[in-house]
Write a protein that holds these residues in place. Structure first.
Motif, PDB file in Angstrom:
ATOM      1  N   ALA A 157       0.867  -1.182   0.000  1.00  0.00           N
ATOM      2  CA  ALA A 157       0.000   0.000   0.000  1.00  0.00           C
ATOM      3  C   ALA A 157       0.898   1.224   0.000  1.00  0.00           C
ATOM      4  N   ASP A 158       0.373   2.344  -0.510  1.00  0.00           N
ATOM      5  CA  ASP A 158       1.085   3.594  -0.284  1.00  0.00           C
ATOM      6  C   ASP A 158       0.441   4.295   0.911  1.00  0.00           C
ATOM      7  N   ARG A 159       0.945   5.439   1.260  1.00  0.00           N
ATOM      8  CA  ARG A 159       0.487   6.052   2.511  1.00  0.00           C
ATOM      9  C   ARG A 159      -0.935   6.604   2.418  1.00  0.00           C
ATOM     10  N   GLN A 160      -1.441   6.730   1.179  1.00  0.00           N
ATOM     11  CA  GLN A 160      -2.836   7.161   1.019  1.00  0.00           C
ATOM     12  C   GLN A 160      -3.801   5.976   1.129  1.00  0.00           C
ATOM     13  N   GLY A 161      -3.246   4.757   1.039  1.00  0.00           N
ATOM     14  CA  GLY A 161      -4.122   3.589   1.107  1.00  0.00           C
ATOM     15  C   GLY A 161      -4.444   2.978  -0.243  1.00  0.00           C
ATOM     16  N   ASN A 162      -3.791   3.463  -1.305  1.00  0.00           N
ATOM     17  CA  ASN A 162      -3.906   2.765  -2.587  1.00  0.00           C
ATOM     18  C   ASN A 162      -3.233   1.410  -2.449  1.00  0.00           C
ATOM     19  N   LEU A 163      -3.762   0.387  -3.145  1.00  0.00           N
ATOM     20  CA  LEU A 163      -3.207  -0.958  -3.023  1.00  0.00           C
ATOM     21  C   LEU A 163      -2.592  -1.455  -4.324  1.00  0.00           C
ATOM     22  N   TYR A 164      -1.485  -2.157  -4.165  1.00  0.00           N
ATOM     23  CA  TYR A 164      -0.876  -2.919  -5.259  1.00  0.00           C
ATOM     24  C   TYR A 164      -1.015  -4.390  -4.875  1.00  0.00           C
ATOM     25  N   THR A 165      -1.755  -5.133  -5.664  1.00  0.00           N
ATOM     26  CA  THR A 165      -2.012  -6.531  -5.282  1.00  0.00           C
ATOM     27  C   THR A 165      -0.875  -7.444  -5.686  1.00  0.00           C
ATOM     28  N   GLY A 166      -0.006  -6.967  -6.589  1.00  0.00           N
ATOM     29  CA  GLY A 166       0.984  -7.871  -7.150  1.00  0.00           C
ATOM     30  C   GLY A 166       0.293  -8.832  -8.105  1.00  0.00           C
ATOM     31  N   PRO A 167       1.044  -9.837  -8.562  1.00  0.00           N
ATOM     32  CA  PRO A 167       0.493 -10.762  -9.562  1.00  0.00           C
ATOM     33  C   PRO A 167      -0.753 -11.495  -9.068  1.00  0.00           C
ATOM     34  N   ASN A 168      -0.851 -11.705  -7.745  1.00  0.00           N
ATOM     35  CA  ASN A 168      -2.009 -12.433  -7.215  1.00  0.00           C
ATOM     36  C   ASN A 168      -3.172 -11.481  -6.899  1.00  0.00           C
ATOM     37  N   THR A 169      -3.663 -10.838  -7.930  1.00  0.00           N
ATOM     38  CA  THR A 169      -4.801  -9.938  -7.745  1.00  0.00           C
ATOM     39  C   THR A 169      -6.024 -10.731  -7.296  1.00  0.00           C
ATOM     40  N   GLU A 170      -6.267 -11.830  -7.993  1.00  0.00           N
ATOM     41  CA  GLU A 170      -7.296 -12.800  -7.616  1.00  0.00           C
ATOM     42  C   GLU A 170      -8.662 -12.182  -7.297  1.00  0.00           C
ATOM     43  N   ASP A 171      -9.199 -12.461  -6.102  1.00  0.00           N
ATOM     44  CA  ASP A 171     -10.556 -12.021  -5.753  1.00  0.00           C
ATOM     45  C   ASP A 171     -10.614 -10.572  -5.284  1.00  0.00           C
ATOM     46  N   THR A 172      -9.456  -9.979  -4.960  1.00  0.00           N
ATOM     47  CA  THR A 172      -9.443  -8.705  -4.224  1.00  0.00           C
ATOM     48  C   THR A 172     -10.337  -7.619  -4.833  1.00  0.00           C
ATOM     49  N   PRO A 173     -10.247  -7.317  -6.138  1.00  0.00           N
ATOM     50  CA  PRO A 173     -11.064  -6.207  -6.656  1.00  0.00           C
ATOM     51  C   PRO A 173     -12.565  -6.469  -6.510  1.00  0.00           C
ATOM     52  N   THR A 174     -12.965  -7.711  -6.689  1.00  0.00           N
ATOM     53  CA  THR A 174     -14.393  -8.036  -6.642  1.00  0.00           C
ATOM     54  C   THR A 174     -14.935  -7.927  -5.222  1.00  0.00           C
ATOM     55  N   GLY A 332       4.962  -4.093 -15.454  1.00  0.00           N
ATOM     56  CA  GLY A 332       5.562  -5.365 -15.855  1.00  0.00           C
ATOM     57  C   GLY A 332       5.084  -6.571 -15.072  1.00  0.00           C
ATOM     58  N   SER A 333       4.452  -6.378 -13.920  1.00  0.00           N
ATOM     59  CA  SER A 333       3.983  -7.541 -13.159  1.00  0.00           C
ATOM     60  C   SER A 333       2.551  -7.894 -13.558  1.00  0.00           C
ATOM     61  N   MET A 334       2.226  -9.157 -13.307  1.00  0.00           N
ATOM     62  CA  MET A 334       0.924  -9.655 -13.758  1.00  0.00           C
ATOM     63  C   MET A 334      -0.237  -8.997 -13.030  1.00  0.00           C
ATOM     64  N   ARG A 335      -1.339  -8.839 -13.727  1.00  0.00           N
ATOM     65  CA  ARG A 335      -2.624  -8.560 -13.087  1.00  0.00           C
ATOM     66  C   ARG A 335      -3.507  -9.758 -13.387  1.00  0.00           C
ATOM     67  N   SER A 336      -3.873 -10.476 -12.358  1.00  0.00           N
ATOM     68  CA  SER A 336      -4.846 -11.558 -12.512  1.00  0.00           C
ATOM     69  C   SER A 336      -6.198 -11.025 -12.050  1.00  0.00           C
ATOM     70  N   ASN A 337      -7.241 -11.794 -12.225  1.00  0.00           N
ATOM     71  CA  ASN A 337      -8.570 -11.375 -11.769  1.00  0.00           C
ATOM     72  C   ASN A 337      -9.466 -12.601 -11.848  1.00  0.00           C
ATOM     73  N   ARG A 338      -9.764 -13.168 -10.685  1.00  0.00           N
ATOM     74  CA  ARG A 338     -10.480 -14.448 -10.710  1.00  0.00           C
ATOM     75  C   ARG A 338     -11.881 -14.311 -11.288  1.00  0.00           C
ATOM     76  N   ALA A 339     -12.594 -13.232 -10.947  1.00  0.00           N
ATOM     77  CA  ALA A 339     -13.967 -13.104 -11.443  1.00  0.00           C
ATOM     78  C   ALA A 339     -13.976 -12.992 -12.966  1.00  0.00           C
ATOM     79  N   LEU A 340     -13.106 -12.158 -13.514  1.00  0.00           N
ATOM     80  CA  LEU A 340     -13.108 -11.981 -14.971  1.00  0.00           C
ATOM     81  C   LEU A 340     -12.577 -13.223 -15.676  1.00  0.00           C
ATOM     82  N   SER A 341     -11.621 -13.912 -15.068  1.00  0.00           N
ATOM     83  CA  SER A 341     -11.091 -15.105 -15.718  1.00  0.00           C
ATOM     84  C   SER A 341     -12.118 -16.246 -15.652  1.00  0.00           C
ATOM     85  N   GLN A 342     -12.914 -16.270 -14.592  1.00  0.00           N
ATOM     86  CA  GLN A 342     -14.001 -17.256 -14.553  1.00  0.00           C
ATOM     87  C   GLN A 342     -15.050 -16.926 -15.618  1.00  0.00           C
TER      88      GLN A 342
END
Lengths: 554, 554
Positions: A157-174, A332-342
């Protein structure tokens, strides 16, 4: 209606909770960053008994720090939580119920915890709402199971609270979208807090609190299969799959299960499939986690695109170096997304192929085992005919034509759903049975209907070491039963086949043996594998793939 | 492989395009904001012939400035674009093809442009890849139809390029995610550029260029139905729907179509349904745009939650004042999301009910009309049995039991899919036909299969002014045909019914007339409508609903 109706109870209640949390923070601290040592205070402040709490547990990434913190709360203050969680993987996930902090559960998969889950359920400590396929569970987050509080995991996270999920984005956005936009509260554990994120995956507007966990969140390498463990039977089955199904239907867009059977297919693409001239004709587009076993096929130019549900440990640098293939951010790092990939697996793939534990005479298959409540994961979503699909492809049209030939039905395509299974599984348990264990489990666990993974009328092919049964071509329940018996080998179900009818099905191409496909069984050797070991996979990746320690056997 | 393989062609090519665009910007300007007057220069810089371009056109929100700009490009420089677009609503959307700038189209719906689309297709100016349901099209963005360039619309941007979509979030996050994370380029038109956004809907990391359009983007109020236009026949049908289907199956989670038939149902919830004691028992959770006709039901406490695909013009203040019901951000304005709401409609709803134009004797229904290529929108996704669904509900289990009673099949639930239609539509065209026009259209437009909206084997009930046909209970193709004829009134299909068989079906409850449901037809008057006019809707909302001008008839 006498008193004027109040329409912002969620927002008012949210404000009260946030105020309590701010009081915990005190004057010395401000903003969204909360000290890890005081996580229990934060949770006691923002949680209320009976809350619907979405705890992020994916196939791989686990909000383990928050799970532990939840399990450590005072159950006289916080109790009867309703937990929403796609995967229950860690002991803490069930401790929460054992300790009376939570009492109700809606989930998708519980692999390693399935035995304990069944025990807690039968002891009345845990009331299961329902077991879902992933996308179905997420869908309910927006309808009747909207979380009040979400506990999620991100890389930074940055100090404002924005998040970087890294390659394992997975369920987080949903999860966060469902919670933050219905007056809920979002708490994220992160591995580090930095000045500038590589990229923003979740805007800080959607996040209420960030806690830097003392240790990085747990990630399970669930999609790594050591090629050394692939058997020659699996290679034979992979050859039949490639020649009898992939080539036959020109399957270009697909999802693979995570078993050794499909890993064998992946490792045969650059060798056997290439020798059949199939490069550029099959298996071009994938909805798939970054399977290490797919590296040789990628390097050989077989693969054009892969969208992923989550990432896989050790594949980070390889993915970063292959941005034409994978979905990556500008960093350069992956963005995954379980809901969209499903959604992609459901609607944009022509085939799902995966393993199972048991198949009955109607072709229903299940991984249910007595004494365990394992759940479904993603298979039902991808292993079902997507009846809302309207775009055509060669594979989809051909499957639909085969299913409807000679019937008075309006033309329609169909998804290929292939169940691949050896006739006997571990401990010589037959994979083919008269009655699924799912029936007994349903009774045991008081389920409304048996937990079937994939229904027989959605299965198009069953593939065993004895051959392929094409259920699309069967014209009666009896034919379907004999087609299944006809590939069931020496199991009791297989031995009880009607030999004449099975021969007739073979004459009609409904059952195909290796020899019918022009495959010499003796050629099914490990020499065909494009990588025979983990080390070979690393070599194929040019040293970019870095397997987790447990897979390093050299 | 001789030359070393290159794996970042997308990123390299992206860098070249961005550099060209930066050169256009010149020294005087920097960052992501691009002047509107030079939009053609930007598009010429970042587009290449043959590009796959996703042009945001939703049901409602249109990236109209960017569409116009695209249509104005030099076709000797930019041609053969492959357009991905969920809805083609504006003339510019087809001008792009007329002028040779684009040549290929994958889409979902083309309502007002469907006639011109058919003409361009038959003139060879436009090659249709496929027609999709919405979620299916988005799914392909992540598999084999990933956009190279996305042209989207948002309400506002800040100077860093973060976007606020406003209530009409719609397709924007999904389009941008598919593009930005596969090395593509994202250009957003916005209505205003501000210092601080009400909230961030899309992080600036995902956006390459922002252009402030000279006029706000177009939004179509597609979900507004004037109660004054609801007929007593529609009220009768709504009564049958509520008593014969909603109450019968205890339908709690649902999606409604956008016709007057379902608007009538919405307006009967606080009156007729309440009089049956159904408040709190039916229609509690919705995947639905904010239909103004639902205001009285919301005010009466019928509705617990609504997740929306997009918003509706004039409903902004009402939504803001009802955050317990709608999904809104911390800023108070709605966040919609078409992809997630379609997933909700597919997997988390027990019923889809909507109108159609034609139904054949197998129950297949279609809105295809000769000379028009209208597409599907969301109906096939929500109006199909979601065979991947695994969680149970009373409605789903009952539908499944009815479908399988007496059959040797493993128990399974089923979605309720209700087609509501008057036996004759405009110009006395019969709604029931022996053969769908879709067959001729398929031939005319060279489609692989006829464009069926909802397949007969997914339809569970057909509702006309003559009654309800419950297709779940039919035990043969013949019974199904007679059940359909039995509610087809005085259409030729209805007149050709086998009277004895139809009476038998009625005795068995497969056909139910109003009187069988205990509904007195004389009670079906406009007095039952909770709002009889647009003004009534405004009044019911406490003045919060502000209908667009064209609906203000007082």
């Amino acid at each position: 209606m006498n008193a004027p109706a109040i329409w912002d109870t969620l927002q008012q209640n949210r404000a009260v909770r946030l105020k309590k949390a701010q009081q915990q923070l005190g004057d010395g601290l401000s903003g969204k960053i909360f000290p890890a040592g005081r996580i229990a205070d934060l949770l006691h402040a923002v949680l209320e008994p009976g809350d619907r709490v979405c705890l992020e547990g994916n196939n791989q990434k686990q909000a383990d720090f928050l799970a532990k913190a939840l399990a450590g709360l005072d159950s006289t203050r916080i109790h009867d939580l309703h937990i929403l969680q796609s995967v229950l993987a860690l002991p803490e996930h069930l401790d929460i119920f054992e300790k009376g902090i939570a009492s109700r559960l809606d989930f998708s998969f519980s692999g390693p915890q399935s035995g304990r889950l069944a025990k807690l359920a039968s002891a009345g400590k845990l009331n299961i709402g329902a077991i879902h396929t992933y996308l179905e569970l997420y869908a309910r987050y927006f309808v009747d199971l909207t979380p009040r509080v979400a506990l999620v995991a991100a890389q930074a996270a940055d100090r404002q609270g924005n998040l970087y999920t890294g390659p394992n984005t997975e369920d987080t956005p949903t999860i966060i979208e469902a919670t933050a936009f219905k007056g809920g509260i979002v708490i994220a554990q992160v591995n580090e807090i930095v000045d500038k994120l590589p990229r923003v995956d979740i805007p800080s507007d959607w996040v209420d609190f960030v806690v830097q966990a003392p240790t990085p969140h747990y990630i399970e390498p669930l999609f790594t299969r050591d090629p050394a463990l692939i058997s020659e039977i699996q290679i034979l089955m992979a050859m039949m799959a490639i020649k009898g199904i992939y080539a036959e239907y020109q399957v270009e867009r697909l999802n693979h299960g995570i078993g050794f059977d499909t890993a064998a297919i992946e490792l045969l693409l650059p060798t056997y499939a290439a020798s059949l001239g199939l490069k550029g004709k099959i298996a071009r587009y994938w909805a798939l986690n970054p399977h290490p076993a797919l590296i040789p096929a990628i390097e050989a130019g077989f693969v054009e695109s892969i969208h992923s549900f989550g990432s896989e440990l050790g594949m980070e640098d390889y993915i970063r170096a292959r941005p034409d293939i994978f979905f990556v951010g500008a960093d350069g790092s992956m963005r995954s997304n379980r809901a969209l990939s499903q959604a992609a697996g459901h609607y944009a793939c022509d085939m799902f192929i995966g393993s199972t534990l048991q198949i009955d005479l109607q072709g229903n298959s299940s991984t249910a085992t007595l004494g365990r409540i394992a759940g479904f994961g993603g298979a039902p979503n991808m292993g079902a005919d997507a009846r809302g699909r309207r775009h055509a492809s060669a594979a989809w049209l051909k499957a639909g034509q085969q299913a409807r030939a000679g019937k008075n039905q309006i033309p329609r395509g169909q998804k290929l759903v292939v169940q691949v299974v050896e006739t006997f599984r571990e401990h010589m348990q037959p994979a083919f049975v008269e009655t699924l264990d799912a029936w007994k489990l349903a009774e045991q666990a008081n389920m409304a209907i048996p937990p079937v993974m994939i229904y027989g009328d959605d299965v198009t092919h069953i593939l065993t070491e004895e051959g392929i049964a094409n259920l699309l071509l069967c014209r009666s329940d009896e034919e379907r039963e004999q087609a299944i018996r006809g590939v069931a080998g020496y199991t009791p179900v297989g031995l009880a086949r009607d030999r004449r009818m099975v021969e007739n099905l073979r004459d009609r191409g409904i059952i195909q043996r290796a020899e019918d496909l022009g495959i010499d069984k003796r050629s099914a050797t490990r020499d065909l594998l494009a990588a025979k070991s983990m080390k070979d996979l690393v070599r194929a990746s040019g040293g970019l793939y870095q397997p987790p320690k447990r897979f390093r056997n050299w």
